[in-house]
Design an enzyme around this catalytic site. Structure first.
Site, PDB file in Angstrom:
ATOM      1  N   THR A  91      -8.527   0.215   7.026  1.00 29.81           N
ATOM      2  CA  THR A  91      -7.350   0.637   6.197  1.00 29.81           C
ATOM      3  C   THR A  91      -5.920   0.569   6.970  1.00 29.81           C
ATOM      4  OG1 THR A  91      -7.732   2.935   7.097  1.00 29.81           O
ATOM      5  CG2 THR A  91      -8.855   2.300   5.087  1.00 29.81           C
ATOM      6  N   TYR A 142      -5.384   7.200  -8.825  1.00 23.68           N
ATOM      7  CA  TYR A 142      -6.634   6.316  -8.634  1.00 23.68           C
ATOM      8  C   TYR A 142      -7.934   7.056  -9.384  1.00 23.68           C
ATOM      9  CZ  TYR A 142      -4.208   3.666  -4.811  1.00 23.68           C
ATOM     10  OH  TYR A 142      -3.479   2.891  -4.090  1.00 23.68           O
ATOM     11  N   TRP A 167      -7.549  -6.407   5.851  1.00 25.34           N
ATOM     12  CA  TRP A 167      -6.335  -6.886   5.748  1.00 25.34           C
ATOM     13  C   TRP A 167      -5.848  -7.861   6.604  1.00 25.34           C
ATOM     14  CZ3 TRP A 167      -2.802  -4.835   2.084  1.00 25.34           C
ATOM     15  CH2 TRP A 167      -3.203  -3.467   1.456  1.00 25.34           C
ATOM     16  N   CYS A 222       0.895  -1.264   0.041  1.00 27.97           N
ATOM     17  CA  CYS A 222       0.097  -0.108  -0.051  1.00 27.97           C
ATOM     18  C   CYS A 222       0.913   1.193   0.220  1.00 27.97           C
ATOM     19  CB  CYS A 222      -1.007  -0.021   1.333  1.00 27.97           C
ATOM     20  SG  CYS A 222      -1.703   1.796   1.541  1.00 27.97           S
TER      21      CYS A 222
END
Length: 319
Positions: A122, A186, A88, A55
């Site tokens: 996140t 993005y 995750w 990430c």
């Protein structure tokens, strides 16, 4: 489905809009009781930074932690490069369990504090080890506070990542890098219409041209030393040819075809803390496997050649 920072994937007919609502708590040297947002005390050994090398937003925190010499002060837990709609996971660890927190999913630390947490799970996230509760996932403030609030625990020769004499301009540069480049790729990749994509593409390359010009006569974004601004840009550049050029359709040019940006990116990659925390296999696995709407086959490309990152850059001549 949420991406690594909580934004949604491709929505047909819509432009990409990142959800920037994070847990706003901060860890500070002198916390004020009853403050809003809550403040937690700086305390060596108490917190665990949970991140993922895949990430770009989490990669920043990994690099800053190492540059400042905080490895023995804040522990590091690494999630694997792929995740499902829930969270995750710690599939890089023995038994798929984080050895310090004792959890399989980062989601568990969020739910320990907020049982009905409504947003994306996140990284990066800082977790309070004694309680197992997430403290914050507000990624811009995490690296900011690692520098300003943990100062007494920095190594003696830690770099000045926020030089006072250029701080105002640096804030402007970082804001443009964030909106137009970090988030711009993005915006291209998750555009839901041709019009949204075209606009995003033009915005991205206007900013890339600005950066190419800026780096023509200065070694780093703010001059002759590495700052937080460079770290924030680097993690996007490191993923550009491997992911964003094709996967996100940012394909006017490759990074390797932009002489100043490419030399600058290699310069950073070859510095301690940057290249060793850049894992191209994990990066590609994350984007090409997790983004099933962009890459439904799940096939992960073999290239590009990673060895080019170690070729000479000749940026020392700029000071």
């Amino acid at each position: 489905m949420a991406d690594e920072t909580g934004g949604s994937y491709v929505e047909q007919g819509k432009s990409f809009d990142r959800d920037m609502n994070y847990i706003p708590d901060r860890i500070v040297r002198e916390p004020v009781e009853g403050s809003d947002p809550p403040q937690w005390p700086v305390e060596p050994g108490r917190y665990r930074l949970v991140a993922a090398k895949a990430c770009p937003w989490a990669n920043r925190a990994i690099i800053v932690r190492q540059l400042l010499g905080l490895e023995d002060v804040i522990s590091l837990g690494l999630a694997g490069p792929t995740h499902d709609q829930r969270s995750w996971t710690f599939d890089l660890d023995e038994g798929d369990v984080d050895p310090v927190l004792g959890i399989e999913r980062l989601q568990q630390a969020y739910f320990e504090r907020y049982p009905d947490y409504p947003r994306g799970i996140t990284v990066p996230a800082i977790v309070d080890v004694p309680t197992g509760q997430v403290v914050t996932n507000d990624f811009p403030w995490i690296t900011h506070d690692l520098f300003f609030e943990w100062t007494e625990h920095h190594r003696a020769d830690a770099p000045d990542l926020w030089p006072a004499e250029v701080r105002d301009e640096m804030e402007e540069v970082m804001q443009r890098v964030f909106t137009e480049v970090n988030n711009g790729v993005y915006r291209c990749g998750f555009a839901g219409t041709q019009e949204a994509y075209d606009e995003a593409y033009d915005r991205l390359w206007t900013a890339m041209d600005w950066l190419e010009d800026r780096l023509a006569d200065r070694r780093y974004l703010m001059g002759s030393t590495i700052t937080e601004a460079d770290i924030r840009l680097f993690t996007t550049l490191a993923r550009f040819d491997a992911v964003y050029h094709g996967h996100f359709k940012c394909n006017r040019q490759k990074l390797t075809e932009l002489p100043h940006l490419w030399g600058y990116a290699r310069d950073l990659f070859q510095q301690p803390g940057f290249g060793e925390n850049t894992d191209f296999a994990q990066i590609k696995a994350h984007y090409y496997v997790v983004h099933t709407d962009v890459n439904p086959s799940g096939i992960v490309p073999q290239g590009p050649d990673e060895s080019v990152w170690l070729t000479p850059h000749d940026r020392e001549r700029l000071g």
